[in-house]
Motif scaffolding. Structure first.
Motif, PDB file in Angstrom:
ATOM      1  N   TYR A  10      51.013  19.306  -7.442  1.00 50.41           N
ATOM      2  CA  TYR A  10      52.248  19.551  -6.697  1.00 50.41           C
ATOM      3  C   TYR A  10      52.318  21.017  -6.308  1.00 50.41           C
ATOM      4  O   TYR A  10      52.157  21.903  -7.152  1.00 50.41           O
ATOM      5  N   LYS A  13      56.827  23.664  -0.993  1.00 50.42           N
ATOM      6  CA  LYS A  13      56.497  23.882   0.426  1.00 50.42           C
ATOM      7  C   LYS A  13      56.823  25.292   0.925  1.00 50.42           C
ATOM      8  O   LYS A  13      56.458  25.642   2.027  1.00 50.42           O
ATOM      9  N   PHE A  14      57.501  26.080   0.104  1.00 54.38           N
ATOM     10  CA  PHE A  14      57.909  27.406   0.591  1.00 54.38           C
ATOM     11  C   PHE A  14      56.852  28.472   0.290  1.00 54.38           C
ATOM     12  O   PHE A  14      56.131  28.380  -0.707  1.00 54.38           O
ATOM     13  N   ASP A  45      61.466  25.573  -4.447  1.00 54.64           N
ATOM     14  CA  ASP A  45      62.800  25.391  -3.884  1.00 54.64           C
ATOM     15  C   ASP A  45      63.802  25.790  -4.966  1.00 54.64           C
ATOM     16  O   ASP A  45      63.454  25.886  -6.147  1.00 54.64           O
ATOM     17  N   ASP A  47      66.027  24.174  -6.369  1.00 55.46           N
ATOM     18  CA  ASP A  47      66.252  23.139  -7.387  1.00 55.46           C
ATOM     19  C   ASP A  47      64.952  22.673  -8.028  1.00 55.46           C
ATOM     20  O   ASP A  47      64.900  21.596  -8.611  1.00 55.46           O
ATOM     21  N   GLU A  48      63.899  23.463  -7.884  1.00 57.11           N
ATOM     22  CA  GLU A  48      62.633  23.122  -8.524  1.00 57.11           C
ATOM     23  C   GLU A  48      62.372  24.069  -9.686  1.00 57.11           C
ATOM     24  O   GLU A  48      62.763  25.241  -9.644  1.00 57.11           O
ATOM     25  N   ASP A  49      61.716  23.561 -10.690  1.00 56.30           N
ATOM     26  CA  ASP A  49      61.269  24.404 -11.796  1.00 56.30           C
ATOM     27  C   ASP A  49      60.010  23.784 -12.380  1.00 56.30           C
ATOM     28  O   ASP A  49      59.450  22.832 -11.819  1.00 56.30           O
ATOM     29  N   ALA A  51      59.560  21.908 -14.890  1.00 57.11           N
ATOM     30  CA  ALA A  51      59.685  20.496 -15.254  1.00 57.11           C
ATOM     31  C   ALA A  51      59.618  19.600 -14.019  1.00 57.11           C
ATOM     32  O   ALA A  51      58.934  18.575 -14.024  1.00 57.11           O
ATOM     33  N   THR A  52      60.318  19.989 -12.941  1.00 57.93           N
ATOM     34  CA  THR A  52      60.331  19.107 -11.758  1.00 57.93           C
ATOM     35  C   THR A  52      58.940  19.027 -11.137  1.00 57.93           C
ATOM     36  O   THR A  52      58.503  17.957 -10.716  1.00 57.93           O
ATOM     37  N   VAL A  55      56.682  16.822 -13.240  1.00 56.98           N
ATOM     38  CA  VAL A  55      56.955  15.399 -13.020  1.00 56.98           C
ATOM     39  C   VAL A  55      56.268  14.925 -11.736  1.00 56.98           C
ATOM     40  O   VAL A  55      55.614  13.874 -11.712  1.00 56.98           O
ATOM     41  N   GLU A  56      56.385  15.711 -10.672  1.00 61.45           N
ATOM     42  CA  GLU A  56      55.782  15.302  -9.401  1.00 61.45           C
ATOM     43  C   GLU A  56      54.262  15.189  -9.529  1.00 61.45           C
ATOM     44  O   GLU A  56      53.657  14.237  -9.035  1.00 61.45           O
ATOM     45  N   ARG A  59      53.486  12.140 -11.676  1.00 63.49           N
ATOM     46  CA  ARG A  59      53.683  10.880 -10.945  1.00 63.49           C
ATOM     47  C   ARG A  59      52.494  10.580 -10.040  1.00 63.49           C
ATOM     48  O   ARG A  59      52.045   9.443  -9.940  1.00 63.49           O
ATOM     49  N   PRO A  83      61.566  25.683 -18.656  1.00 66.37           N
ATOM     50  CA  PRO A  83      62.981  25.923 -18.326  1.00 66.37           C
ATOM     51  C   PRO A  83      63.844  26.244 -19.549  1.00 66.37           C
ATOM     52  O   PRO A  83      64.819  26.976 -19.444  1.00 66.37           O
ATOM     53  N   VAL A 327      56.932  26.388   4.761  1.00 59.13           N
ATOM     54  CA  VAL A 327      58.082  27.067   5.365  1.00 59.13           C
ATOM     55  C   VAL A 327      58.128  28.489   4.794  1.00 59.13           C
ATOM     56  O   VAL A 327      58.106  28.668   3.576  1.00 59.13           O
ATOM     57  N   ARG A 339      66.295  32.288  -7.971  1.00 64.46           N
ATOM     58  CA  ARG A 339      67.548  32.438  -8.717  1.00 64.46           C
ATOM     59  C   ARG A 339      67.717  33.853  -9.279  1.00 64.46           C
ATOM     60  O   ARG A 339      68.263  34.058 -10.354  1.00 64.46           O
TER      61      ARG A 339
ATOM     62  N   PHE B  95      61.824  14.456  -7.918  1.00 61.52           N
ATOM     63  CA  PHE B  95      62.478  14.851  -9.164  1.00 61.52           C
ATOM     64  C   PHE B  95      62.931  16.303  -9.034  1.00 61.52           C
ATOM     65  O   PHE B  95      62.106  17.180  -8.791  1.00 61.52           O
ATOM     66  N   ARG B  97      66.325  19.440  -9.904  1.00 62.29           N
ATOM     67  CA  ARG B  97      67.499  19.854 -10.689  1.00 62.29           C
ATOM     68  C   ARG B  97      68.749  19.595  -9.871  1.00 62.29           C
ATOM     69  O   ARG B  97      68.795  19.972  -8.697  1.00 62.29           O
TER      70      ARG B  97
END
Lengths: 342, 117, 383
Positions: A10, A13-14, A45, A47-49, A51-52, A55-56, A59, A83, A327, A339, B95, B97
């Motif tokens: 994973y 995209k930024f 992004d 909202d990504e860290d 853990a996210t 997971v991706e 998966r 996190p 992007v 953040r 997935f 946050r």
């Protein structure tokens, strides 16, 4: 035969370019780019860290292998940007992947080599018969202090490796070279890591990577000629290039694994993203040398032989494809994504 | 809020809803009772499709919130991670946050959607 | 037993900084008692619509507080708070109506009260009316959900942002003549379209404000009503229906099934057709909600709600004037008080006491909605 039965990756995209960071600090981007061999880095992004992204990647690895999630008997997540300081990332991953409740699980931390340590643990668990499949994930939203040299390269990404029998790539052998070498660290409650500058080079990265690689080749009776590909931990593009040269590997053997050039240093994910880049194109019977490096310090070396199984394995979305369609962010948005401003 | 979040983790981390074995209906979020079959219904948890279509959306507080019809017909309200949304846009689960309980509290993870390229 | 409204009272709606929760319900209640010339101790029971005393002012046990400060605790009169989000007032009215219709009580008071400006986040409190675990969790507040409905309505039926704006423009125009209204000033379509976006495509001027306010009505059985009052207004029907709480559970995003069901039942009980309604007060918490109300109450076919506002049919003087008070948009939305405030307006209209906003009306309908439509209360009144 035990080895890699599946892999997933994973990459957010930024991106931010070296020029944009250099603009803020009044530095010369041309000199920095040529010094590091890196032109831009990936940014998560907002909202990504770790853990996210884990997971991706997990998966994708599960989906490609078509293994039922419940058959995964162990989940390890290696990162230096978990996190939570206390509370595992790996349980979040296990839950999101639907693995159930009966599995071995831990977060690992050994700077940038925690996930290859996880692979070794999974390998041992499979070999001992304790589990059928184990997943080791390297995931990092690499931290760097604004204005520090690390800021040009500290990227974000994740890579998940499933270890089991009947693999697409057999792990022929693995060794580690470990010493207490404080080249890079982060003290408790400190937001950003510190490093020893040039001390991170010869006594740390180069000594550990070359020692582990040489030991592995000695054990197996291999030389550089026995490997079709090599991938090394890649804090920048220069270190792996130089260490490849020190070990006698030509540029064409490492080029497919040099993901760092496109997304920077993804810390725990870095050497594995490189490995995945090579697995995307490798053919049966080709052999790959993988050597990670974790500050502090240690290197895990693996001799990996690609099997016929890779021919039936879905490799349609490649790591290098994922690097595209990005992007670009300016520095203010970059701070927001990381953040650092709320 | 911790137990309240924890109780739903299975249904938030992945799109797990209810399927009624008697009438064949899909429900998201999970239900304890099938509204059609009532006590005669047989509901079980089921993993729903990863992909769906945006039926409608809004942008609020800088976030895109969309009503998504999953490929099995069930609907879910979720954030869409994109610069722009459109009715009819195809999306896939991701997935992410959703928030966190201050600087010291737990992190709320859940399922969002991203455009299928 | 026939039930009539014999007394009405209502405070001004708005940001009532000087007035407390306790003072506003007293003001509305006393106005209603004076309106029908009773003392107060004749009252058999008190029903209070209040959405969230607990969240807005950290006070529960609202009904007892009201009985106490109204001096009615002295007589031990039973009091109960009714909560159905912003349909709390309508629901309290229905409980009061049933108490008299059943013969349990002869005279009751139905009130609604909300003090929102003591809270720092009134919209956050109002948004507790949506599914906290599956709507609020993902970042959707009440405006966001109505925005999702609005966008789909625009997509399927060609309703435009201008159509939505026209609802706000009409309601502001009506409020000019309502002394109790929060916004007694006209606005233009351009003003709405250039106001700040709250939840795209809804803008600030598409949203009702959150207001302080209280309202009260006195209900009595026909016999007592005729004795106490020259102009009793009869409750021909008062119905209520429920729908799925979360929008994602509804098959049709663009129909408030609860409104359809409650209104159909009300028309049946009152033996009326939608076209026989002379005036209506509907729940325009967002401009799109008024368009949906036209359709779901049967004033327009599904998808043709925007046509009514475009053609001016719901203005005062139109075929079916809607929200002569200014509605929630311009009169103000004092949450739990709104459902009762609608009844107050319709009683004034039916009595012919609505001043410059007077509509010639014999039959009137009120629609009070909770949240995004999981609760709907429909009341039909006649003179």
């Amino acid at each position: 035969m035990i080895g890699i039965v599946s892999y997933g990756t994973y990459i957010p995209k930024f991106r931010i370019k070296v020029e944009e960071i250099a603009r803020i600090w009044g530095e010369d981007p041309v000199a920095i780019k040529s010094g590091l061999g890196v032109a831009e880095k990936s940014v998560p992004d907002i909202d990504e860290d770790t853990a996210t992204m884990a997971v991706e990647a997990g998966r994708e690895a599960l989906m490609r292998a078509k293994i039922p999630a419940e058959k995964i008997g162990a989940v390890f997540v290696g990162s230096e940007s978990h996190p939570y300081a206390v509370k595992p990332t790996a349980t979040i991953v296990g839950e999101a992947l639907g693995i159930g409740n009966y599995y071995y699980c831990a977060d690992l931390e050994f700077a940038c080599k925690a996930a290859t340590a996880g692979m070794q643990i999974c390998y041992a668990l499979v070999k001992s018969g304790m589990i059928e499949y184990g997943m080791s994930i390297g995931s990092d939203t690499a931290q760097s202090k604004p204005g520090d040299a690390l800021e040009y390269t500290a990227g974000a990404g994740a890579s998940a490796i499933i270890i089991g029998k009947d693999p697409i790539a057999e792990i022929e052998a693995t060794v580690s070279y470990t010493s207490d070498t404080p080249d890079f660290w982060r003290r408790e409650l400190q937001p950003y890591p510190s490093h020893g500058g040039r001390f991170t080079g010869a006594p740390a990265y180069f000594r550990h990577v070359t020692s582990a690689a040489k030991r592995l080749m000695e054990l197996l009776g291999y030389s550089e000629k026995d490997f079709d590909y090599a991938v090394f931990h890649q804090p920048n593009a220069k270190f792996p290039q130089r260490v490849a040269g020190m070990l006698g590997f030509k540029e064409e053997k490492i080029v497919d694994g040099m993901i760092v050039r496109a997304i920077g240093n993804t810390y725990s994910a870095a050497s594995l993203l490189g490995l995945c880049g090579i697995l995307d194109v490798a053919k049966p019977d080709q052999r790959i040398l993988l050597v990670s490096f974790g500050s502090g310090a240690g290197s895990d070396a693996f001799a990996i032989r690609v099997t016929d199984k890779i021919l039936d394995y879905p490799r349609n979305v490649r790591v290098w494809d994922k690097v595209k369609n990005c992007v670009y962010l300016d520095y203010a948005l970059y701070l927001k994504h990381r953040r650092m401003i709320k | 809020m911790v137990p309240r979040f924890w109780r739903k983790i299975k249904y938030r981390y992945d799109v797990v809803g209810s399927y009624c074995e008697k009438c064949g209906s899909y429900y998201y979020p999970k239900r304890e009772l099938c509204p059609r079959c009532r006590r005669k219904g047989r509901l079980r948890d089921e993993k729903f499709p990863d992909e769906g279509t945006i039926l409608s959306y809004t942008v609020v507080n800088g976030r895109i919130i969309a009503m998504i019809e999953l490929n099995n017909g069930a609907r879910t309200l979720a954030e869409v991670c994109a610069e722009k949304a459109e009715i009819g846009m195809r999306v896939r689960k991701a997935f992410r946050r959703y928030g966190e309980d201050g600087d010291a509290g737990i992190i709320y993870y859940g399922t969002k959607f991203v455009p299928i390229c | 037993m026939r039930v009539a409204v014999i007394g009405v009272g209502c405070t001004e709606f708005g940001e009532l900084w000087e007035k407390s929760f306790r003072s506003i319900f007293l003001e509305a209640g006393i106005e209603a008692l004076m309106d029908c010339g009773i003392e107060g101790k004749e009252i058999g029971a008190i029903y209070v619509g209040n959405m969230s005393g607990g969240k807005f002012i950290d006070q529960e046990h609202i009904a007892a507080l009201i009985a106490d400060h109204a001096g009615l605790a002295e007589f031990g009169i039973p009091a109960v708070r009714v909560e159905n989000a912003d349909a709390s007032g309508g629901s309290a009215f229905r409980q009061a109506f049933m108490a008299v219709a059943s013969g349990m009580h002869d005279i009751v008071i139905a009130a609604g009260v909300e003090k929102v400006t003591d809270s720092v986040d009134p919209m956050g409190v109002l948004s507790t009316s949506v599914d906290q675990e599956w709507e609020r969790f993902v970042g959707a507040n009440l405006p966001a959900l109505y925005a999702i409905i609005a966008r789909r309505h625009m997509h399927e039926f060609g309703t435009t942002e201008e159509d939505l704006a026209r609802v706000a423009v009409k309601n502001h125009k009506n409020a000019v003549h309502n002394p109790k209204a929060q916004f007694r000033r006209e606005i233009r379509v351009e003003d709405v379209l250039s106001s700040e976006v709250v939840a795209d495509p809804l803008r600030v001027l598409d949203c009702a404000p959150l207001s302080d306010g209280a309202s009260a009505v006195i209900l009595a059985n026909e016999e007592i009503a005729r004795k106490l009052c020259d102009t009793p207004v009869f409750v021909e029907a008062c119905t209520q229906a429920s729908d799925y709480l979360a929008l994602q559970c509804r098959k049709d995003l663009l129909t408030m099934k609860a409104v359809v069901k409650a209104s159909k039942e009300a028309y049946r009980i009152a033996k009326l057709e939608p076209k026989q309604i002379d005036v209506a007060e509907v729940h325009d918490s967002f401009t799109i909600a008024e368009i949906l109300a036209y359709e779901d109450l049967g004033f327009a076919k599904k998808g043709e709600g925007a046509k009514l506002i475009r053609e001016g049919e719901t203005e005062i003087g139109g075929k079916i004037p809607v929200n002569p008070s200014g509605g929630l948009k311009a009169c103000g939305h004092a949450v739990g008080a709104t459902g009762i405030r609608q009844i107050v307006e319709l009683v004034l209209q039916l009595r012919g006491e609505a001043g410059k906003r007077q509509v010639d009306a014999e039959k009137a309908l009120a629609l009070n909605v909770g949240g995004t439509g999981a609760t709907a209360v429909v009341t039909i009144l006649s003179r």
